[in-house]
Design a protein around this motif. Structure first.
Motif, short mmCIF file in Angstrom:
data_model
loop_
_atom_site.label_atom_id
_atom_site.label_comp_id
_atom_site.label_asym_id
_atom_site.label_seq_id
_atom_site.Cartn_x
_atom_site.Cartn_y
_atom_site.Cartn_z
N CYS A 81 -45.43 -16.90 -2.70
CA CYS A 81 -45.69 -15.71 -3.51
C CYS A 81 -47.18 -15.58 -3.81
O CYS A 81 -47.84 -16.56 -4.18
CB CYS A 81 -44.90 -15.79 -4.81
SG CYS A 81 -45.17 -14.40 -5.95
N ARG A 117 -50.25 -5.64 -6.25
CA ARG A 117 -49.03 -5.85 -5.49
C ARG A 117 -48.66 -7.33 -5.50
O ARG A 117 -49.54 -8.19 -5.51
CB ARG A 117 -49.18 -5.38 -4.05
CG ARG A 117 -49.27 -3.87 -3.89
CD ARG A 117 -49.53 -3.44 -2.45
NE ARG A 117 -49.59 -1.99 -2.34
CZ ARG A 117 -48.65 -1.23 -1.76
NH1 ARG A 117 -47.60 -1.81 -1.20
NH2 ARG A 117 -48.77 0.07 -1.70
N TRP A 123 -46.33 -10.13 -3.33
CA TRP A 123 -45.80 -10.28 -1.99
C TRP A 123 -45.03 -11.59 -1.84
O TRP A 123 -45.31 -12.57 -2.53
CB TRP A 123 -46.93 -10.30 -0.96
CG TRP A 123 -47.87 -9.13 -1.00
CD1 TRP A 123 -48.95 -8.97 -1.84
CD2 TRP A 123 -47.85 -7.98 -0.15
NE1 TRP A 123 -49.58 -7.79 -1.57
CE2 TRP A 123 -48.94 -7.16 -0.52
CE3 TRP A 123 -47.02 -7.57 0.89
CZ2 TRP A 123 -49.23 -5.96 0.10
CZ3 TRP A 123 -47.30 -6.37 1.52
CH2 TRP A 123 -48.39 -5.57 1.13
N ASP A 124 -44.10 -11.59 -0.89
CA ASP A 124 -43.43 -12.81 -0.44
C ASP A 124 -43.82 -12.99 1.03
O ASP A 124 -43.59 -12.11 1.86
CB ASP A 124 -41.91 -12.65 -0.57
CG ASP A 124 -41.14 -13.93 -0.24
OD1 ASP A 124 -41.61 -14.71 0.61
OD2 ASP A 124 -40.06 -14.14 -0.81
N ASN A 158 -41.59 -12.18 3.96
CA ASN A 158 -41.27 -10.79 4.30
C ASN A 158 -42.55 -9.95 4.20
O ASN A 158 -42.74 -9.18 3.26
CB ASN A 158 -40.19 -10.25 3.36
CG ASN A 158 -39.75 -8.85 3.74
OD1 ASN A 158 -40.05 -8.36 4.84
ND2 ASN A 158 -39.06 -8.18 2.84
N SER A 165 -44.11 -5.17 0.20
CA SER A 165 -44.42 -5.93 -1.00
C SER A 165 -43.23 -5.92 -1.96
O SER A 165 -42.48 -4.94 -2.04
CB SER A 165 -45.66 -5.36 -1.69
OG SER A 165 -45.60 -3.96 -1.78
N LYS A 166 -43.08 -7.01 -2.70
CA LYS A 166 -41.98 -7.13 -3.65
C LYS A 166 -42.15 -6.20 -4.84
O LYS A 166 -41.18 -5.72 -5.42
CB LYS A 166 -41.89 -8.57 -4.17
CG LYS A 166 -41.44 -9.60 -3.16
CD LYS A 166 -41.54 -11.00 -3.72
CE LYS A 166 -40.71 -11.17 -4.99
NZ LYS A 166 -40.80 -12.56 -5.49
N LEU A 167 -43.41 -5.97 -5.21
CA LEU A 167 -43.71 -5.18 -6.39
C LEU A 167 -45.01 -4.42 -6.17
O LEU A 167 -45.99 -4.98 -5.67
CB LEU A 167 -43.84 -6.09 -7.61
CG LEU A 167 -44.32 -5.45 -8.92
CD1 LEU A 167 -43.28 -4.46 -9.44
CD2 LEU A 167 -44.62 -6.52 -9.96
N ASN A 180 -44.14 -15.66 -14.49
CA ASN A 180 -44.01 -14.22 -14.33
C ASN A 180 -45.20 -13.41 -14.82
O ASN A 180 -45.19 -12.18 -14.72
CB ASN A 180 -42.75 -13.73 -15.06
CG ASN A 180 -41.50 -14.38 -14.53
OD1 ASN A 180 -41.15 -14.20 -13.36
ND2 ASN A 180 -40.82 -15.16 -15.37
N ARG A 232 -41.41 -9.12 -14.18
CA ARG A 232 -40.00 -8.75 -14.33
C ARG A 232 -39.85 -7.40 -15.01
O ARG A 232 -38.85 -6.71 -14.83
CB ARG A 232 -39.26 -9.82 -15.14
CG ARG A 232 -39.24 -11.20 -14.52
CD ARG A 232 -38.82 -12.23 -15.53
NE ARG A 232 -39.76 -12.27 -16.67
CZ ARG A 232 -39.64 -13.11 -17.69
NH1 ARG A 232 -38.63 -13.99 -17.73
NH2 ARG A 232 -40.52 -13.07 -18.68
#
Length: 314
Positions: A161, A172, A174-175, A178, A182-184, A204, A221
């Protein structure tokens, strides 16, 4: 304690994760607009800061990170679109130069979580790349930002991460497993976001600094609004760092020639303002081994190592 990087303008400074007295400073000639760059390896001693080694590159060096598995290895980000891997035991030049970005590389970071040994590079070509330092090609490219990417910083807690910040006003998350999405994505500020860092005590929480002169904290979150905002810098916040010894403390450096230390839980969060530079303060770091000790570097050619009064041991 101070050291002058004569005719080289400071862009980034970072303490060694291995030795409390060692730090590295990435610099540019002619303020990074033109010319070459130098990486200084410095030793902070009771009698002052002294140079240990100096490595030169044919373009400006904008950032530096230490290897987390080899005490002699560092990585720099260059204006020619490459990253350099240096070994202090081989002073004749970088042991490797990796070039895939099409514009300046502005940020580099070495992974912190156990079992991972990867490098991130953030570039003005709007991408982030993932590298295995043992290889000669990037492993993955992360696309999505709509403007230059200024920083990409690994989470110290969550494997695979990282967070990135950009001129498109976003932060952003990221994982690396993947890279396609982007995750967020959150609009972190009303202007370019120059820097970010992860809280060392909360998986977090990530902190961002912006051209709008503010610093904001985010809980990934619940990213709808910041969990805190720090106001006080007069101009852009160039670098933010979370303190490794207390959850609520953050340090920042700015184009207003100052460094500030904050406690984001206090009604008056600015604990101290340090004004000992005469130009933009680009680099800032906390010493992981010495509570309270910090280093900064500026376009005025000075690196300073000191303990702010608010962080001094009692």
């Amino acid at each position: 304690m101070s050291f002058r990087t004569a005719q080289r303008h400071g862009y980034a400074v970072e303490f060694s994760p291995y030795y409390p007295q060692l730090l590295a400073c990435a610099t540019c000639q002619y303020y990074g607009i033109a010319g070459s760059g130098s990486l200084f390896l410095l030793e902070s001693l009771p009698q002052g800061v002294r140079p240990v080694q100096k490595f030169d590159w044919n373009d400006g060096l904008f950032d530096v990170t230490w290897s987390e598995n080899n005490e002699h290895v560092l990585v720099t980000a260059s204006g020619d679109g490459s990253i350099q891997i240096w070994d202090t035991a081989q002073p004749q030049g970088p042991i490797k130069s990796l070039r895939e970005h099409t514009k300046e590389v502005y940020g580099v970071d070495w992974s912190l979580t156990r079992g991972e040994q990867f490098i991130l590079s953030a570039s003005w070509d709007q991408s982030v790349k993932l590298w295995d330092p043992a290889g000669n090609k990037s492993i993955a490219t992360f696309l999505g930002h709509q403007h230059v990417v200024y920083s990409a910083i690994w989470s110290p807690h969550i494997p695979c991460c990282f967070a990135s910040t950009s001129g498109d006003h976003t932060l952003r998350v990221w994982d690396t497993r993947n890279p396609q999405i982007s995750k967020l994505v959150l609009t972190a500020h009303d202007a370019e976001v120059l820097s970010c860092d992860w809280c060392k005590y909360d998986d977090n929480v990530v902190v961002s600094g912006s051209v709008d002169s503010t610093i904001r904290g985010w809980d990934i979150r619940r990213p709808q609004s910041p969990i805190f905002q720090l106001d006080g810098h007069k101009y852009a916040v160039k670098r933010v760092k979370c303190y490794p010894f207390e959850r609520n403390v953050v340090g920042s450096s700015s184009y207003d020639f100052s460094v500030k230390i904050w406690d984001f839980t206090r009604p008056q969060p600015c604990l101290e303002t340090i004004e000992h530079h005469s130009e933009f303060v680009y680099g800032f770091d906390f010493n992981l081994h010495v509570p309270g000790q910090v280093a900064d570097c500026s376009w005025d050619e000075w690196v300073r190592v000191y303990t702010p009064k608010c962080l001094a041991p009692t």
